[in-house]
Design a protein around this motif. Structure first.
Motif, PDB file in Angstrom:
ATOM      1  N   LEU A 176      -8.331  19.779   9.328  1.00  0.00           N
ATOM      2  CA  LEU A 176      -7.693  19.215  10.511  1.00  0.00           C
ATOM      3  C   LEU A 176      -7.682  20.236  11.640  1.00  0.00           C
ATOM      4  N   ARG A 177      -7.906  21.473  11.263  1.00  0.00           N
ATOM      5  CA  ARG A 177      -7.998  22.598  12.191  1.00  0.00           C
ATOM      6  C   ARG A 177      -9.180  23.451  11.726  1.00  0.00           C
ATOM      7  N   ASP A 178     -10.128  23.727  12.592  1.00  0.00           N
ATOM      8  CA  ASP A 178     -11.317  24.500  12.221  1.00  0.00           C
ATOM      9  C   ASP A 178     -10.932  25.784  11.494  1.00  0.00           C
ATOM     10  N   GLY A 179     -11.605  26.029  10.374  1.00  0.00           N
ATOM     11  CA  GLY A 179     -11.383  27.253   9.617  1.00  0.00           C
ATOM     12  C   GLY A 179     -10.154  27.247   8.740  1.00  0.00           C
ATOM     13  N   ALA A 180      -9.477  26.125   8.627  1.00  0.00           N
ATOM     14  CA  ALA A 180      -8.219  26.075   7.873  1.00  0.00           C
ATOM     15  C   ALA A 180      -8.397  26.419   6.404  1.00  0.00           C
ATOM     16  N   LEU A 181      -9.580  26.205   5.848  1.00  0.00           N
ATOM     17  CA  LEU A 181      -9.809  26.516   4.439  1.00  0.00           C
ATOM     18  C   LEU A 181     -10.543  27.832   4.235  1.00  0.00           C
ATOM     19  N   ASP A 182     -10.754  28.586   5.316  1.00  0.00           N
ATOM     20  CA  ASP A 182     -11.389  29.903   5.179  1.00  0.00           C
ATOM     21  C   ASP A 182     -10.553  30.764   4.235  1.00  0.00           C
ATOM     22  N   GLY A 183     -11.196  31.327   3.243  1.00  0.00           N
ATOM     23  CA  GLY A 183     -10.502  32.191   2.288  1.00  0.00           C
ATOM     24  C   GLY A 183      -9.887  31.457   1.115  1.00  0.00           C
ATOM     25  N   ALA A 184      -9.912  30.139   1.129  1.00  0.00           N
ATOM     26  CA  ALA A 184      -9.366  29.373   0.002  1.00  0.00           C
ATOM     27  C   ALA A 184     -10.342  29.462  -1.163  1.00  0.00           C
ATOM     28  N   ARG A 185      -9.875  30.047  -2.262  1.00  0.00           N
ATOM     29  CA  ARG A 185     -10.710  30.237  -3.441  1.00  0.00           C
ATOM     30  C   ARG A 185      -9.869  30.078  -4.695  1.00  0.00           C
ATOM     31  N   GLY A 186     -10.523  29.602  -5.740  1.00  0.00           N
ATOM     32  CA  GLY A 186      -9.870  29.522  -7.032  1.00  0.00           C
ATOM     33  C   GLY A 186      -9.266  28.155  -7.320  1.00  0.00           C
ATOM     34  N   VAL A 187      -8.412  28.138  -8.316  1.00  0.00           N
ATOM     35  CA  VAL A 187      -7.797  26.897  -8.787  1.00  0.00           C
ATOM     36  C   VAL A 187      -6.630  26.521  -7.879  1.00  0.00           C
ATOM     37  N   LEU A 188      -6.601  25.274  -7.466  1.00  0.00           N
ATOM     38  CA  LEU A 188      -5.463  24.786  -6.672  1.00  0.00           C
ATOM     39  C   LEU A 188      -4.188  24.889  -7.496  1.00  0.00           C
ATOM     40  N   ALA A 189      -3.116  25.270  -6.829  1.00  0.00           N
ATOM     41  CA  ALA A 189      -1.800  25.349  -7.462  1.00  0.00           C
ATOM     42  C   ALA A 189      -0.811  24.536  -6.637  1.00  0.00           C
ATOM     43  N   ALA A 190       0.133  23.935  -7.320  1.00  0.00           N
ATOM     44  CA  ALA A 190       1.181  23.176  -6.641  1.00  0.00           C
ATOM     45  C   ALA A 190       2.030  24.121  -5.803  1.00  0.00           C
ATOM     46  N   ALA A 191       2.479  23.628  -4.676  1.00  0.00           N
ATOM     47  CA  ALA A 191       3.376  24.368  -3.790  1.00  0.00           C
ATOM     48  C   ALA A 191       4.398  23.363  -3.264  1.00  0.00           C
ATOM     49  N   GLY A 192       5.299  23.810  -2.445  1.00  0.00           N
ATOM     50  CA  GLY A 192       6.286  22.896  -1.869  1.00  0.00           C
ATOM     51  C   GLY A 192       7.502  22.735  -2.758  1.00  0.00           C
ATOM     52  N   GLY A 200       0.830  -1.198   0.000  1.00  0.00           N
ATOM     53  CA  GLY A 200       0.000   0.000   0.000  1.00  0.00           C
ATOM     54  C   GLY A 200       0.864   1.246   0.000  1.00  0.00           C
ATOM     55  N   SER A 201       0.257   2.347  -0.448  1.00  0.00           N
ATOM     56  CA  SER A 201       0.987   3.603  -0.540  1.00  0.00           C
ATOM     57  C   SER A 201       0.024   4.772  -0.467  1.00  0.00           C
ATOM     58  N   VAL A 202       0.468   5.842   0.165  1.00  0.00           N
ATOM     59  CA  VAL A 202      -0.252   7.107   0.134  1.00  0.00           C
ATOM     60  C   VAL A 202       0.775   8.217   0.273  1.00  0.00           C
ATOM     61  N   ARG A 203       0.492   9.335  -0.399  1.00  0.00           N
ATOM     62  CA  ARG A 203       1.368  10.504  -0.329  1.00  0.00           C
ATOM     63  C   ARG A 203       0.510  11.754  -0.230  1.00  0.00           C
ATOM     64  N   LEU A 204       1.047  12.770   0.431  1.00  0.00           N
ATOM     65  CA  LEU A 204       0.389  14.067   0.513  1.00  0.00           C
ATOM     66  C   LEU A 204       1.331  15.125  -0.032  1.00  0.00           C
ATOM     67  N   LEU A 220      -3.456  11.229   7.972  1.00  0.00           N
ATOM     68  CA  LEU A 220      -4.165  12.366   8.564  1.00  0.00           C
ATOM     69  C   LEU A 220      -3.584  12.720   9.931  1.00  0.00           C
ATOM     70  N   TRP A 221      -3.264  11.719  10.720  1.00  0.00           N
ATOM     71  CA  TRP A 221      -2.672  11.961  12.043  1.00  0.00           C
ATOM     72  C   TRP A 221      -1.322  12.660  11.907  1.00  0.00           C
ATOM     73  N   ARG A 222      -0.482  12.151  10.996  1.00  0.00           N
ATOM     74  CA  ARG A 222       0.829  12.773  10.793  1.00  0.00           C
ATOM     75  C   ARG A 222       0.690  14.202  10.281  1.00  0.00           C
ATOM     76  N   ALA A 223      -0.245  14.424   9.364  1.00  0.00           N
ATOM     77  CA  ALA A 223      -0.452  15.779   8.835  1.00  0.00           C
ATOM     78  C   ALA A 223      -0.864  16.727   9.959  1.00  0.00           C
ATOM     79  N   ALA A 224      -1.780  16.295  10.807  1.00  0.00           N
ATOM     80  CA  ALA A 224      -2.225  17.133  11.928  1.00  0.00           C
ATOM     81  C   ALA A 224      -1.074  17.391  12.895  1.00  0.00           C
ATOM     82  N   CYS A 225      -0.292  16.372  13.183  1.00  0.00           N
ATOM     83  CA  CYS A 225       0.841  16.526  14.104  1.00  0.00           C
ATOM     84  C   CYS A 225       1.893  17.485  13.564  1.00  0.00           C
ATOM     85  N   ARG A 226       1.993  17.614  12.259  1.00  0.00           N
ATOM     86  CA  ARG A 226       2.962  18.516  11.630  1.00  0.00           C
ATOM     87  C   ARG A 226       2.391  19.913  11.433  1.00  0.00           C
TER      88      ARG A 226
END
Length: 179
Positions: free
Chosen positions: A146-162, A57-61, A97-103
């Motif tokens: 993972l945190r209340d309101g984390a997507l507040d203000g998120a609008r438009g087309v997703l763009a790669a980051a990182g 199995g595999s998953v990536r974020l 999800l747990w690791r993402a929240a912990c980070r």
């Protein structure tokens, strides 16, 4: 027994074969792939499920952003077909999800089967002001905060980051996507 651990470079060929088997040869044509191309997964969020030395199995974020709001994009999640229904995907999802929240990450977005991902708290309502960089079925475009309101203000087309694959410094634990 299934062990979930950080992905390592030696996992890449087996992961790619697993993804081809589970998702088909056209998996790289999906809109989500546009957000992964040339990028490294988020630090500590490329996971492998292993049993008896075999990648099963595999998953990536991945880092994304929209309207100045940062989030993670999950995918792909894949489990060896013979083990589907045995909880491997569920374990990978919970760990990711747990690791993402912990980070300290606030939200995770994905394109996938709504009934499956709803059990983890994903909801299409959280992506109503967002779009993918290509076609997507709206009912499959999901998110979880993972945190209340984390997507507040998120609008438009997703763009790669990182970080990009070509960055001269790839932090420990990061694995470049196979070509």
């Amino acid at each position: 027994m299934i062990q979930i651990r950080d992905e390592i470079a030696a996992d890449v060929p087996a992961r790619e074969a697993l993804l081809d088997r589970c998702l088909g040869e056209r998996r790289t044509a999906k809109s989500s792939e546009r957000l992964r191309e040339g990028r490294l997964p988020a630090r500590g969020l490329a996971l492998t499920a292993e049993r008896d030395g075999e990648v099963v199995g595999s998953v990536r974020l991945w880092h994304v952003e929209a309207g100045g709001v940062r989030a993670l994009m999950l995918g792909p999640l894949a489990v060896k077909p013979e083990l589907q229904g045995e909880g491997v995907g569920k374990a990978l999802m919970r760990e990711a999800l747990w690791r993402a929240a912990c980070r300290g990450h606030g939200a995770v977005i994905l394109v996938g089967d709504a009934p499956y991902y709803a059990r983890f708290g994903f909801d299409a309502g959280l992506t109503r002001d967002l779009a993918m960089p290509g076609p997507v079925e709206r009912e499959r475009f999901l998110a979880i905060e993972l945190r209340d309101g984390a997507l507040d203000g998120a609008r438009g087309v997703l763009a790669a980051a990182g970080e990009t694959v070509t960055d001269t410094f790839a932090p420990a634990g990061q694995v470049a996507q196979a070509a």
